[in-house]
Design an enzyme around this catalytic site. Structure first.
Site, short mmCIF file in Angstrom:
data_model
loop_
_atom_site.label_atom_id
_atom_site.label_comp_id
_atom_site.label_asym_id
_atom_site.label_seq_id
_atom_site.Cartn_x
_atom_site.Cartn_y
_atom_site.Cartn_z
N LYS A 46 0.87 -1.17 0.00
CA LYS A 46 0.00 0.00 0.00
C LYS A 46 0.91 1.22 0.00
CE LYS A 46 -1.95 -1.51 3.86
NZ LYS A 46 -3.35 -1.30 3.58
N ARG A 47 0.34 2.43 -0.18
CA ARG A 47 1.19 3.60 -0.09
C ARG A 47 1.85 3.69 1.28
NH1 ARG A 47 0.98 7.49 -4.26
NH2 ARG A 47 2.46 8.61 -2.95
N LYS B 233 -0.63 4.30 8.19
CA LYS B 233 -0.75 2.89 7.78
C LYS B 233 0.18 1.98 8.59
CE LYS B 233 -2.28 3.94 3.02
NZ LYS B 233 -3.46 3.10 2.73
N THR C 9 -8.96 -0.90 0.30
CA THR C 9 -9.47 -1.85 -0.69
C THR C 9 -8.48 -2.98 -0.91
OG1 THR C 9 -8.60 -0.37 -2.40
CG2 THR C 9 -10.98 -0.27 -1.97
#
Ligand SMILES: *Cc1c(COP(=O)(O)O)cnc(C)c1O
Length: 798
Positions: A534-535, A540, A642
């Site tokens: 993911k980024r 995160k 997602t």
């Protein structure tokens, strides 16, 4: 054309010579790719025309999805699959000695997006077309998509991305439908027979030229359109410095901004936003005018959706057309606008909420600013009438205040629907972030939990698993993903499980080969593939994952009696080029990898891999090969996610916080099929409001934390003594804004549960299959049906 492999092969050879001007034996893979792409376009052309005519003449309504990003990835393979001609193509090419896979691999990703938001837009296009819904995308044709990431000595280096280098077989330039977009200049106000009229004078015009890409539905005649705007000089431009005009014009569609959930606040970005909005709204209105005499019924036939606030200027732009061109009254124009536009909010991170300084905004977009001021004044007056004297409420809700234009406020006031992207996120919007607006407009707010297209993330990305699913439960799931639930009865079937495990092993071996080829690291395909892709962003918490790896390393070094099932930690992440902290985390992952991967004392039990240049095509190889899906954001921060759904659909088990759609995954699979841990959103939000968290206490009381935190700065990473000081500082002196240390211990517990559960492979596979069986809900077909019914009011064609 695709009726048999022989016919296809003959036509392919003919087209190859015609389009490339070479004989087959001299042709390159690129020639072959282009030929196949052109054949597909030709094959769908009559359906494309028909869909256009149908949706125009359609007495029903159409939706236009405006998004500053579309992260499409490769298109050829998905198009062949959706058209049902992949097998015949593969067989036909084989006849003449060509491998379809090698041809597919030539295609460069269309990377016109940063991450989740742009990929969502791409998944929505697939679902709209596959459900025969009249819905079209509108975006910007960036010359350079998201940067290409190279890793040099553990550091990220960015290179300009070049997706158009070899041309783009999918696009059609429709210069006759170009529109002009005005910037700068000033607005001349005059009184004509008692009505104020507004003329935007001395503007600098930029021409927006549409490039249309067909969006091909699965097993249906529907071919919708993705319209991408290219910025070009206005031909009748009169200015002395023509070269700098040309340069400034082309800059508008030159680069995608590489920020993810961060507000750049630069004037070029604002230009891009108005360029997208003005071109799109004008072209929507032009097309509507072909069949309607006036715009009074626009909202009954057209809905315009704005993906986050980047296209929020659609509100004043539509007002401008209705007021200045159609000469409607303010009330008439406002009624139509607020019944045409709907808005999706993607984040509550304050650093991501767009705010444009008025001193930048007003000179660039003078008429837009006037209309926004008027919207704001009328809105504030209406709040005042409802809550006389409540200045605080008005100040908080105003669209322009304290020298800035607040784009989220404009989007909420100017639309009839505001949705969040997962239940928890929509609740946080209603009860906290946008509480004031929820009180004013309770009916506008709703939830639409995100989804992904299972036709890319399962059918295309994992053909073996897809074939096995179809053999077991039939092919119905491809059009009706909820049918995946029928797999539940196979979750306890020994033969099914065995075959499932073989497919997972094969996919892991394939990923191990990619890892070896790209990074030179040898990984054990029998190890647990534990993946976080993911980024890169502080919220995160890739850092939490890394600190756990450091803990395992320490434990394996200190305690020779300690052993684990081998585990491979796989990362993929781009950091925004200006995001210093995120780049340090990338460096840290590499430093940990260098320590762990080559230390004989570790006995190969853990490996750490960073996959360079994470993008859609690479993602398609990663999800099918994953055992564990890392979804470990600080609770309340990840609106939906997602990636979590793509992993689930391919049978990986989630280790995750109570955040975004993880919560809805848990609701479906039950607590035995997911590893949840950590603070809840209410707890995090309450700490932010009331204080009370002191990361140093966790440092002092937990030896494991103390050890890994100290290793960031005590020379543990030889020769890199100062490299990670800022990470250490974020955790301790700055009191760990994202609760990494607070959640550390419960994350370790969850990891230990994974370790012990993975030993029972049969049980693990049962849980995997349970995850796949429940993943149908997370198909974007379900999401799009909800948008179509609850928000847009559009119906399938025919
Ligand atoms: C799905 C996807 C994302 C979004 O991942 P999250 O884990 O939801 O942040 C980002 N980039 C690519 C290439 C993707 O395919």
């Amino acid at each position: 054309m695709f009726s048999s492999k022989e016919r296809f092969a003959a036509l392919f050879l003919q087209r190859l010579e015609m389009t490339c001007g070479k004989s087959f034996k001299d042709s390159t893979k690129l020639d072959q790719y282009k030929t196949l792409g052109i054949m597909v376009r030709e094959y769908i052309s009559s359906n494309w025309i028909q869909t256009n005519e149908k949706s125009r003449s359609n007495s029903g309504k159409q939706t236009y999805y405006l998004s500053i990003e579309f992260l499409l990835g490769q298109l050829l393979d998905q198009n062949l699959i959706n058209l049902g001609v992949r097998d015949v193509t593969e067989a036909g090419l084989k006849e003449i000695g060509i491998s379809l896979q090698e041809v597919l691999d030539i295609e460069t990703d269309a990377g016109l997006g940063n991450g989740g938001l742009g990929r969502l837009a791409a998944c929505f296009l697939d679902s709209l077309a596959s459900l025969n819904l009249p819905g079209h995308g509108m975006g910007i044709r960036y010359k350079h998509g998201l940067f290409e990431q190279k890793i040099v000595d553990g550091h990220q280096v960015e290179l300009p991305e070049q997706w158009l280098k070899n041309g783009n077989v999918w696009e059609v330039r429709n210069a006759d439908q170009s529109v002009d977009v005005p910037f700068w200049g000033h607005v001349n106000v005059s009184d004509q027979n008692g009505r104020l009229t507004f003329r935007h004078e001395h503007a600098t015009l930029i021409t927006a030229v549409p490039y249309d890409i067909p969006v091909i539905g699965y097993d249906t005649g529907t071919v919708n359109t993705l319209r991408l705007w290219n910025a070009e000089p206005y031909i009748h431009h009169h200015e002395t410095d023509i070269l700098s005009y040309k340069r400034e014009t082309e800059a508008v569609s030159e680069f995608l901004y590489p920020d993810d959930t961060h507000d750049e606040g630069k004037i070029l970005r604002l230009k891009q936003q108005y360029f997208l909005v003005c071109a799109s709204v004008k072209s929507i209105v032009n097309s509507y005018r072909k069949t309607h005499k006036s715009l009074y019924g626009l909202h009954k036939k057209v809905s315009i959706h704005i993906n986050d606030t980047h296209p929020a200027l659609a509100v004043p732009e539509l007002m401008r057309i209705l007021l200045d061109e159609e000469k409607m009254s303010w009330e008439e124009a406002w009624h139509i606008t607020v019944h045409t536009i709907s808005y999706t909010n993607h984040t509550t991170l304050s650093e991501a909420l767009e705010k444009w300084p008025i001193h930048l905004f007003k000179p660039l977009l003078p008429r837009m600013y006037m209309i926004i001021e008027e919207i704001n004044e009328r809105f504030c007056r209406s709040v005042w009438e409802q809550y006389p004297g409540d200045w605080k409420r008005i100040e908080n809700a105003a669209i322009t205040a304290h020298g800035v234009v607040k784009m989220a406020h404009l989007a909420i006031v100017g639309s009839y629907s505001v949705n969040g992207v997962a239940k928890i996120h929509s609740d946080i919007l209603k009860e906290r972030e946008m509480k004031g607006f929820h009180i004013l407009f309770p009916k506008k707010f709703n939830n639409k939990t995100n989804g992904i297209t299972h036709r890319r993330w399962l059918l295309k990305a994992n053909p073996d698993l897809s074939a096995m699913i179809s053999e077991s439960i039939g092919e119905r799931w491809i059009k009706q993903p909820e049918a995946l639930i029928d797999l539940k009865s196979f979750a306890y079937d020994a033969a099914f499980i065995e075959q499932f495990q073989l497919i997972k092993e094969k996919k892991k071996q394939e990923l191990a080969d990619i890892i070896f080829c790209t990074s030179g690291v040898v990984v054990n395909p029998e190890s647990i593939f534990d993946v976080q892709v993911k980024r890169l962003h502080a919220y995160k918490r890739q850092l939490l994952n890394v600190l756990h790896i450091m803990y395992l390393y320490n434990r394996l070094k200190e305690d020779t009696g300690f052993s684990i099932h081998p585990q491979t930690f796989i990362f993929g992440a781009k950091a925004s080029p200006s995001y210093y902290y995120a780049k340090k985390i990338i460096k840290l992952i590499h430093s940990v990898a260098d320590k762990v991967n080559y230390d004989p004392a570790i006995r190969g039990l853990i490996k750490v891999v960073f996959l360079e240049n994470y993008r859609v095509s690479l993602a398609e190889r990663i999800f099918p090969a994953s055992d564990v899906s890392e979804q470990i954001s600080t609770a309340s921060k990840e609106a939906s996610g997602t990636g979590n759904m793509k992993f689930m659909m391919n049978g990986a088990l989630t280790i995750g916080t109570h955040d975004g759609a993880n919560i809805e995954i848990l609701e479906r699979v039950g607590p035995d099929c997911i590893y949840t841990f950590g603070l809840k959103a209410e707890e995090v939000l309450s700490y932010y409001e009331n204080g009370g968290y002191r990361s140093r206490e966790y440092y002092q009381h937990d030896r494991r934390i103390r050890q890994v935190a100290d290793q960031l700065i005590n020379g543990f990473f030889e020769g890199e003594a100062d490299e990670f000081e800022s990470i250490y500082d974020s955790l301790l002196p700055h009191n760990d804004e994202y609760f990494v240390l607070k959640d550390f211990s419960s994350y370790l517990d969850a990891q230990e549960r994974i370790q012990s559960d993975y030993r029972d492979r049969r049980k693990w596979s049962e849980r995997s299959i349970e995850n796949i069986a429940h993943s149908g809900y997370f198909s974007s077909d379900r999401t799009i049906r909800e948008y179509a019914e609850d928000i847009w009011g559009i119906k399938p064609m025919e």
